[in-house]
Design a protein around this motif. Sequence first.
Motif, short mmCIF file in Angstrom:
data_model
loop_
_atom_site.label_atom_id
_atom_site.label_comp_id
_atom_site.label_asym_id
_atom_site.label_seq_id
_atom_site.Cartn_x
_atom_site.Cartn_y
_atom_site.Cartn_z
N PRO A 153 0.81 -1.22 0.00
CA PRO A 153 0.00 0.00 0.00
C PRO A 153 0.84 1.27 0.00
O PRO A 153 0.46 2.28 -0.59
N GLU A 154 2.00 1.25 0.67
CA GLU A 154 2.88 2.41 0.65
C GLU A 154 3.43 2.66 -0.75
O GLU A 154 3.54 3.80 -1.20
N ALA A 155 3.78 1.58 -1.44
CA ALA A 155 4.31 1.72 -2.80
C ALA A 155 3.26 2.30 -3.74
O ALA A 155 3.57 3.14 -4.59
N LEU A 156 2.02 1.86 -3.59
CA LEU A 156 0.97 2.31 -4.50
C LEU A 156 0.75 3.81 -4.42
O LEU A 156 0.37 4.45 -5.41
N THR A 157 0.97 4.40 -3.26
CA THR A 157 0.77 5.84 -3.12
C THR A 157 1.81 6.62 -3.91
O THR A 157 1.63 7.81 -4.17
N ARG A 158 2.92 5.98 -4.29
CA ARG A 158 3.99 6.66 -5.03
C ARG A 158 3.86 6.46 -6.55
O ARG A 158 4.67 6.98 -7.30
N LEU A 159 2.88 5.68 -6.97
CA LEU A 159 2.77 5.32 -8.38
C LEU A 159 1.59 6.02 -9.04
O LEU A 159 0.57 6.28 -8.41
N ASP A 160 1.76 6.32 -10.32
CA ASP A 160 0.68 6.84 -11.13
C ASP A 160 -0.06 5.65 -11.73
O ASP A 160 0.51 4.90 -12.52
N PRO A 161 -1.32 5.43 -11.35
CA PRO A 161 -2.03 4.24 -11.85
C PRO A 161 -2.24 4.25 -13.36
O PRO A 161 -2.54 3.21 -13.95
N ARG A 162 -2.06 5.41 -13.99
CA ARG A 162 -2.23 5.48 -15.45
C ARG A 162 -0.95 5.16 -16.20
O ARG A 162 -0.97 5.00 -17.42
N ALA A 163 0.18 5.05 -15.49
CA ALA A 163 1.46 4.81 -16.15
C ALA A 163 1.67 3.31 -16.39
O ALA A 163 1.20 2.48 -15.61
N PRO A 164 2.37 2.95 -17.47
CA PRO A 164 2.70 1.53 -17.70
C PRO A 164 3.69 1.07 -16.64
O PRO A 164 4.72 1.71 -16.42
N GLN A 165 3.39 -0.01 -15.98
CA GLN A 165 4.21 -0.46 -14.86
C GLN A 165 4.81 -1.84 -15.13
O GLN A 165 4.18 -2.69 -15.75
N THR A 166 6.02 -2.04 -14.63
CA THR A 166 6.68 -3.34 -14.66
C THR A 166 7.06 -3.70 -13.23
O THR A 166 7.78 -2.95 -12.58
N TRP A 167 6.56 -4.82 -12.75
CA TRP A 167 6.83 -5.27 -11.39
C TRP A 167 7.82 -6.43 -11.46
O TRP A 167 7.57 -7.43 -12.15
N ILE A 168 8.92 -6.30 -10.75
CA ILE A 168 10.00 -7.28 -10.83
C ILE A 168 10.25 -7.88 -9.45
O ILE A 168 10.56 -7.17 -8.50
N SER A 169 10.12 -9.19 -9.35
CA SER A 169 10.48 -9.89 -8.12
C SER A 169 11.50 -10.96 -8.48
O SER A 169 11.16 -12.12 -8.74
N GLY A 170 12.75 -10.56 -8.55
CA GLY A 170 13.82 -11.47 -8.90
C GLY A 170 13.97 -11.63 -10.40
O GLY A 170 13.23 -11.04 -11.19
N PRO A 171 14.96 -12.42 -10.84
CA PRO A 171 15.14 -12.69 -12.27
C PRO A 171 13.92 -13.39 -12.84
O PRO A 171 13.16 -14.04 -12.11
N SER A 172 13.72 -13.27 -14.15
CA SER A 172 12.61 -13.95 -14.79
C SER A 172 12.77 -15.46 -14.63
O SER A 172 13.83 -16.02 -14.92
N ALA A 173 11.73 -16.12 -14.17
CA ALA A 173 11.81 -17.57 -13.97
C ALA A 173 10.41 -18.17 -13.98
O ALA A 173 9.42 -17.52 -13.64
N THR A 174 10.35 -19.41 -14.39
CA THR A 174 9.10 -20.17 -14.33
C THR A 174 9.47 -21.62 -14.12
O THR A 174 10.65 -21.98 -14.04
N SER A 175 8.48 -22.48 -14.00
CA SER A 175 8.73 -23.92 -13.83
C SER A 175 7.96 -24.69 -14.90
O SER A 175 6.83 -24.33 -15.25
N ASP A 176 8.59 -25.75 -15.41
CA ASP A 176 7.89 -26.58 -16.38
C ASP A 176 6.97 -27.56 -15.65
O ASP A 176 6.83 -27.49 -14.42
N ILE A 177 6.38 -28.46 -16.38
CA ILE A 177 5.39 -29.35 -15.80
C ILE A 177 5.99 -30.28 -14.74
O ILE A 177 5.30 -30.77 -13.84
N GLU A 178 7.31 -30.49 -14.81
CA GLU A 178 7.97 -31.33 -13.81
C GLU A 178 8.61 -30.49 -12.70
O GLU A 178 9.42 -30.99 -11.93
#
Length: 210
Positions: A153-178
């Motif tokens: 909630p603190e972060a949201l008060t600093r952001l313009d909701p109309r601006a394009p946003q990119t949220w990053i939580s660590g390097p890009s990663a995903t998991s396959d079916i296994e």
Amino acid sequence: MTARDDILARLRTALADNPPPVRVPRRYRRADDRPDLVEVFVDRLVDYRATVHRGIDALAGLLAEVDRLAVPTDVPADWLTGHVGQAHRDAPPLTPAELDTMDAVLTGCAVAVADTGTIILDAGPTQGRRALTLVPDRHICVVRADQVVGLLPEALTRLDPRAPQTWISGPSATSDIELNRVEGVHGPRRLEVVLVGGHPRGSLPHHNEA
């Protein structure tokens, strides 16, 4: 009327005849008074397999290893100290093919959330457009300590909701079916965070690199 307006209007009509029996309390925490927010932020970043550095000198050391570097048009000159390769400013905009040839991209951020280890960019100063941080395989991000807040909630008060946003939580990663971890699918395979400046609620932790 938009589809959203139509859906909300139908919900209001349905609830008018059958009001919910219980009002849901929404007393969310909106501020975090922990004195060690930067330390919490670093802990989350390390857990996400990001690499953490501290200080402009550390940034200079990182850039000394980079040849082709993509940067926003307004990147501060002192951030590029130590870089001896080619700095490609995004003006005119670099094409996806050109961005794919870059060794790294260097940006700042809008705000960072300690509780979740999330870095948020909104195309503001030192951040550039979204493609800059999505195509190159390595993202070097400068985060000032005064940009670190405790809760979302603190972060949201600093952001313009109309601006394009990119949220990053660590390097890009995903998991396959296994459930095998696969990195670099949706963005940079490597995220390196450079923390600079002091913090009013605590000193920076003694992490030079993780």
